[in-house]
Design a protein around this motif. Structure first.
Motif, short mmCIF file in Angstrom:
data_model
loop_
_atom_site.label_atom_id
_atom_site.label_comp_id
_atom_site.label_asym_id
_atom_site.label_seq_id
_atom_site.Cartn_x
_atom_site.Cartn_y
_atom_site.Cartn_z
N THR A 50 0.72 -1.06 -0.27
CA THR A 50 -0.06 0.07 0.61
C THR A 50 0.46 1.10 0.05
OG1 THR A 50 0.08 -0.13 2.01
CG2 THR A 50 -1.89 -1.37 1.20
N ALA A 51 2.24 0.76 0.65
CA ALA A 51 3.05 2.29 0.75
C ALA A 51 3.60 2.94 -1.06
CB ALA A 51 4.23 1.85 1.56
N THR A 52 3.13 1.85 -1.83
CA THR A 52 3.30 1.95 -3.67
C THR A 52 2.49 3.03 -3.67
OG1 THR A 52 5.02 0.50 -3.90
CG2 THR A 52 3.96 1.51 -5.73
N MET A 53 1.33 3.03 -3.47
CA MET A 53 0.02 3.47 -3.65
C MET A 53 0.81 5.67 -3.35
SD MET A 53 -2.69 0.94 -2.74
CE MET A 53 -4.45 2.05 -3.32
N GLU A 54 0.30 4.95 -2.22
CA GLU A 54 1.23 6.69 -1.60
C GLU A 54 2.16 7.36 -2.24
OE1 GLU A 54 -0.45 9.55 0.76
OE2 GLU A 54 -1.07 7.99 0.10
N PHE A 55 2.65 6.83 -2.88
CA PHE A 55 4.73 7.41 -3.10
C PHE A 55 4.28 7.38 -4.62
CE2 PHE A 55 7.35 5.97 -6.46
CZ PHE A 55 8.37 6.66 -6.40
N VAL A 56 3.20 6.74 -5.52
CA VAL A 56 3.29 7.03 -6.44
C VAL A 56 1.76 8.39 -6.56
CG1 VAL A 56 1.50 7.05 -8.56
CG2 VAL A 56 3.50 5.09 -7.75
N THR A 57 1.10 9.03 -5.61
CA THR A 57 0.25 9.77 -5.24
C THR A 57 1.14 11.02 -5.42
OG1 THR A 57 -1.39 8.28 -4.89
CG2 THR A 57 -1.50 11.08 -3.55
N GLN A 58 1.82 11.20 -3.84
CA GLN A 58 2.83 12.10 -3.53
C GLN A 58 4.17 12.30 -5.19
OE1 GLN A 58 4.78 11.53 0.12
NE2 GLN A 58 2.73 10.66 0.79
N LEU A 59 4.43 11.37 -5.91
CA LEU A 59 5.55 11.93 -6.78
C LEU A 59 4.65 12.45 -7.54
CD1 LEU A 59 8.26 11.15 -7.72
CD2 LEU A 59 7.44 9.40 -9.02
N ALA A 60 3.37 12.06 -7.71
CA ALA A 60 2.25 13.08 -9.24
C ALA A 60 2.79 14.04 -8.76
CB ALA A 60 1.24 12.25 -9.36
N ARG A 61 2.22 14.74 -7.76
CA ARG A 61 1.90 16.29 -6.53
C ARG A 61 3.48 16.56 -6.31
NH1 ARG A 61 -2.96 13.91 -2.92
NH2 ARG A 61 -4.31 13.41 -3.91
N GLY A 62 3.96 15.82 -6.62
CA GLY A 62 5.44 16.07 -6.23
C GLY A 62 5.19 17.19 -5.01
N GLU A 63 4.99 15.86 -3.69
CA GLU A 63 4.43 15.97 -2.83
C GLU A 63 5.86 15.92 -1.64
OE1 GLU A 63 -0.04 16.07 -2.02
OE2 GLU A 63 1.24 14.57 -1.36
N ARG A 64 6.17 16.63 -0.61
CA ARG A 64 7.58 15.71 0.76
C ARG A 64 6.56 13.92 0.86
NH1 ARG A 64 8.47 15.64 6.26
NH2 ARG A 64 6.48 16.68 6.41
N LEU A 65 7.77 13.30 0.65
CA LEU A 65 7.87 11.74 1.17
C LEU A 65 7.27 11.46 1.94
CD1 LEU A 65 10.21 10.06 -1.69
CD2 LEU A 65 7.83 10.97 -2.07
N VAL A 66 6.02 10.90 2.47
CA VAL A 66 5.27 11.01 3.67
C VAL A 66 4.77 9.49 4.22
CG1 VAL A 66 4.80 11.65 6.14
CG2 VAL A 66 6.15 13.58 4.65
N ARG A 67 4.55 8.27 4.58
CA ARG A 67 3.52 7.73 5.18
C ARG A 67 2.80 7.89 5.12
NH1 ARG A 67 7.86 2.67 4.42
NH2 ARG A 67 9.88 3.20 5.51
N TRP A 68 2.11 7.33 4.36
CA TRP A 68 0.49 7.39 4.46
C TRP A 68 -0.03 7.46 6.56
CZ3 TRP A 68 -4.02 4.22 6.82
CH2 TRP A 68 -2.97 3.13 6.39
N HIS A 69 -0.17 6.72 6.93
CA HIS A 69 -0.10 6.30 8.14
C HIS A 69 0.59 7.98 9.38
CE1 HIS A 69 3.28 4.48 9.76
NE2 HIS A 69 3.61 3.61 8.24
N ARG A 70 1.21 8.62 8.70
CA ARG A 70 2.49 9.43 10.00
C ARG A 70 1.04 10.36 10.29
NH1 ARG A 70 7.82 7.81 10.08
NH2 ARG A 70 7.65 5.42 10.31
N LYS A 71 0.91 11.12 11.11
CA LYS A 71 0.73 12.31 11.33
C LYS A 71 1.60 13.60 11.65
CE LYS A 71 -3.31 14.30 14.16
NZ LYS A 71 -4.26 13.76 15.38
N GLY A 72 1.23 14.64 11.04
CA GLY A 72 2.09 16.06 11.21
C GLY A 72 2.99 15.81 10.27
N ALA A 73 4.47 16.42 10.74
CA ALA A 73 5.52 17.27 9.36
C ALA A 73 6.56 16.91 9.95
CB ALA A 73 5.71 18.79 9.53
N GLY A 74 6.69 15.83 11.14
CA GLY A 74 7.90 15.24 11.55
C GLY A 74 8.73 15.27 12.00
N GLY A 75 8.55 16.65 12.53
CA GLY A 75 9.57 17.16 13.68
C GLY A 75 11.00 17.84 13.42
N ALA A 76 11.75 17.70 13.89
CA ALA A 76 12.89 18.86 14.03
C ALA A 76 13.72 17.96 13.48
CB ALA A 76 13.94 18.97 14.77
#
Length: 352
Positions: A125-151
């Motif tokens: 399922t991570a592949t589905m999210e990767f392709v979506t984020q790649l198409a949108r030019g977004e930062r790569l973040v796993r779908w179940h992670r919440k927030g920006a990831g901190g420092a």
């Protein structure tokens, strides 16, 4: 699972089975394994490494997480091969370790008419999210992670951005996705279908038990689903469908599995290989039940023609935790809704 899909990709790429225009497979393939510390995953990786060697693939086992100096030693030992490689095959584009190594690789061709290559093989399922984020030019973040990831994420951002550029096609860089998941890649990123041809040719067909097996997930461990609601759903499904075995996800905790066994009477099975191979080798139930996960897409392909029915149980939104990512509900629904060749089941009612 990533290593299994490397074997599937190699079977397709190096044996002339690729679709027209999808590129040619040539040269030697070396698999680099960066094992985690968790014992069950390490055991599965060692078994998969044996299968890879049986296929004539060179395997390097790198203890990249084996102490304070291990990361630097790993990077130093891989820098030369990374710079020389004609093509880089990536199993987990969200991994910071993989992103670091990819940022050091030469992914562009040595000449204008010799494009370099990056292949992202299936990671479920991570592949589905990767392709979506790649198409949108977004930062790569796993779908179940919440927030920006901190420092820590902020410090790593330049490396992540460099890796993302290396997974973006250009005039001198070919990027390809090899997947069994329903993905819509951006323009100029071909998707090669993974139909588990190697698995079906190598194993089975399996003997069928005639019963029902239930497949576990790590939705509790990733903080998406409330543990008590999950246990209730497992008990309800087992009771309603007469399930006798529970195939544990490698990330499921021993305490949780003990509660499942004690509360339902299910036999807990900890697979030593990816479930697609375990099921193909058999024996396996005539019906396999699962919550939304990778297996509702992969098992119908691996078990094609065997008579096994794969059924997926929806996740009730009430099961989600307060800390679940805002994307979780829609993402899980999409995983279920796009599965082909499976039977849909409603959310499991509470066990009585």
């Amino acid at each position: 699972m990533q290593l299994l899909n490397v074997l599937e990709w190699a079977h397709t790429a190096y044996r002339g089975d690729r679709p027209e225009g999808a590129g040619e497979g040539s040269g030697d393939l070396t698999v680099v394994v960066l094992p985690p510390r968790e014992a069950m995953t390490r055991g599965q990786l060692r078994r998969m490494a044996e299968l890879a060697r049986d296929e004539g693939i060179a395997v390097r086992w790198e203890e990249a997480r084996g102490g304070a100096g291990a990361p630097l030693r790993t990077v130093a030992s891989l820098l030369g091969p990374l710079r020389r490689a004609e093509r880089i095959v990536v199993g987990d584009p969200f991994s910071r370790y993989v992103q670091l190594l990819l940022s050091l690789a030469r992914t562009e061709g040595a000449a204008p008419d010799v494009p370099g290559g990056v292949v992202v093989v299936d990671d479920g399922t991570a592949t589905m999210e990767f392709v979506t984020q790649l198409a949108r030019g977004e930062r790569l973040v796993r779908w179940h992670r919440k927030g920006a990831g901190g420092a820590r994420a902020a410090l790593f951002a330049p490396v992540s951005a460099s890796a993302r550029r290396r997974m973006t096609p250009s005039a001198h860089r070919r990027v390809e996705v090899f997947s069994s998941m329903p993905v819509e890649a951006p323009e100029h990123v071909p998707v090669v279908r993974n139909d588990f041809a190697w698995t079906r040719a190598r194993f089975g067909p399996p003997a069928l038990t005639g019963g029902t097996d239930l497949v576990g997930t790590s939705l509790v461990e990733t903080g998406v689903v409330d543990p008590e609601r999950y246990l209730e759903a497992v008990a309800s499904l087992a009771r309603a469908h007469g399930a006798t075995r529970y195939f544990a996800h490698r990330r499921e905790s021993a305490r949780k599995l003990h509660r499942i066994a004690a509360g339902t009477g299910l036999e807990i099975v900890r697979p030593d290989l990816p479930l697609e191979l375990v099921a193909r080798r058999g024996p396996i139930g005539r019906t396999i039940l699962s919550f939304p996960s990778t297996v509702v897409h992969t098992l119908p392909l691996a078990l094609a023609g065997t008579g096994v029915t794969v059924a997926v149980c929806d996740v009730d939104p009430a099961w989600l935790t307060e800390g679940a990512s805002p994307r979780a509900r829609g993402f899980l629904s999409g995983v279920t809704g796009t599965a082909r060749g499976v039977r849909r089941l409603p959310s499991a009612p509470p066990a009585s």
